[in-house]
Write an enzyme that holds these catalytic residues in place. Structure first.
Site, PDB file in Angstrom:
ATOM      1  N   LYS A   1       0.842  -1.200   0.000  1.00 46.94           N
ATOM      2  CA  LYS A   1       0.000   0.000   0.000  1.00 46.94           C
ATOM      3  C   LYS A   1       0.875   1.247   0.000  1.00 46.94           C
ATOM      4  O   LYS A   1       1.867   1.320   0.728  1.00 46.94           O
ATOM      5  CB  LYS A   1      -0.896  -0.035   1.245  1.00 46.94           C
ATOM      6  CG  LYS A   1      -1.925   1.064   1.337  1.00 46.94           C
ATOM      7  CD  LYS A   1      -2.777   0.833   2.571  1.00 46.94           C
ATOM      8  CE  LYS A   1      -3.855   1.872   2.725  1.00 46.94           C
ATOM      9  NZ  LYS A   1      -4.713   1.561   3.892  1.00 46.94           N
TER      10      LYS A   1
ATOM     11  N   SER B   1      -9.384   1.777   2.258  1.00 48.59           N
ATOM     12  CA  SER B   1      -8.294   2.514   1.668  1.00 48.59           C
ATOM     13  C   SER B   1      -7.199   1.619   1.077  1.00 48.59           C
ATOM     14  O   SER B   1      -6.293   2.104   0.419  1.00 48.59           O
ATOM     15  CB  SER B   1      -7.698   3.467   2.704  1.00 48.59           C
ATOM     16  OG  SER B   1      -6.974   2.791   3.708  1.00 48.59           O
TER      17      SER B   1
ATOM     18  N   SER C   1     -10.361  -0.827   6.233  1.00 50.17           N
ATOM     19  CA  SER C   1      -9.539  -0.537   5.056  1.00 50.17           C
ATOM     20  C   SER C   1      -8.907  -1.753   4.397  1.00 50.17           C
ATOM     21  O   SER C   1      -8.422  -1.659   3.275  1.00 50.17           O
ATOM     22  CB  SER C   1      -8.444   0.465   5.413  1.00 50.17           C
ATOM     23  OG  SER C   1      -9.007   1.712   5.716  1.00 50.17           O
TER      24      SER C   1
END
Length: 178
Positions: free
Chosen positions: A61, A135, A159
């Site tokens: 990420k 996310s 997320s």
């Protein structure tokens, strides 16, 4: 039956051929990943001790520092190049993982969709009219599209869990402190 180099090359090929559809990855470490995969294969040939993720390609990420990668949180007010690997990326590498690149995130990591000011909108590989979630949406899209077998994400309020559900994946949010 397959070398780390071959597996890494296959994932990189998948990314280069299809990422434009999903915008899952925003930064690619192609040369570095192939070099590291070859080193992993050489270590196996020599019979060296290996870690639990030895030669396994993974994505990370965008919020986690990967040396040389942009770190923006998909916001124009931020933006620098990571001067070093962050602690979790160092742990992945210590375990033998091959970092392919970093994945798309929503603006300031704060949405259940993957869009912001810097990167193109992330899309769900199963239906590009839908979001992969957020996310860690870019990471879920990357795994679902076959770009990576494993993603390092983060989760405070869903997320990892929401993008995993949106993309038909298993996502693990470890207990705090692990």
């Amino acid at each position: 039956k397959a070398t780390s180099y071959e597996i890494t090359m296959a994932h990189l090929s998948q990314i280069k051929n299809y990422n434009f559809r999903y915008n899952a990855l925003i930064w690619l470490r192609e040369e570095e990943a192939l070099r590291e995969a070859q080193l992993a294969d050489d270590a196996v040939k020599r019979g060296d001790s290996t870690g639990p993720l030895h030669g396994v390609p993974v994505t990370v990420k965008e919020m986690f520092w990967v040396k040389g990668s942009p770190s923006t949180m998909n916001a124009k007010m931020f933006g620098f190049i990571a001067p070093e690997d962050g602690p979790l990326v160092r742990q992945l590498k210590k375990a033998g993982a091959i970092i392919l690149g970093t994945t798309n995130v929503p603006y300031m990591l704060a949405d259940y969709q993957t869009y912001g000011e810097v990167y193109p909108i992330g899309k769900n590989p199963y239906d590009t009219t839908r979001t992969p979630g957020g996310s860690t949406g870019g990471g879920a899209a990357a795994v679902a599209a076959g770009f990576s077998p494993l993603e390092l994400g983060s989760d405070l309020g869903g997320s990892i869990r929401v993008p995993a559900a949106f993309c038909g994946l298993y996502g693990l949010k470890p207990s705090f402190g692990l």
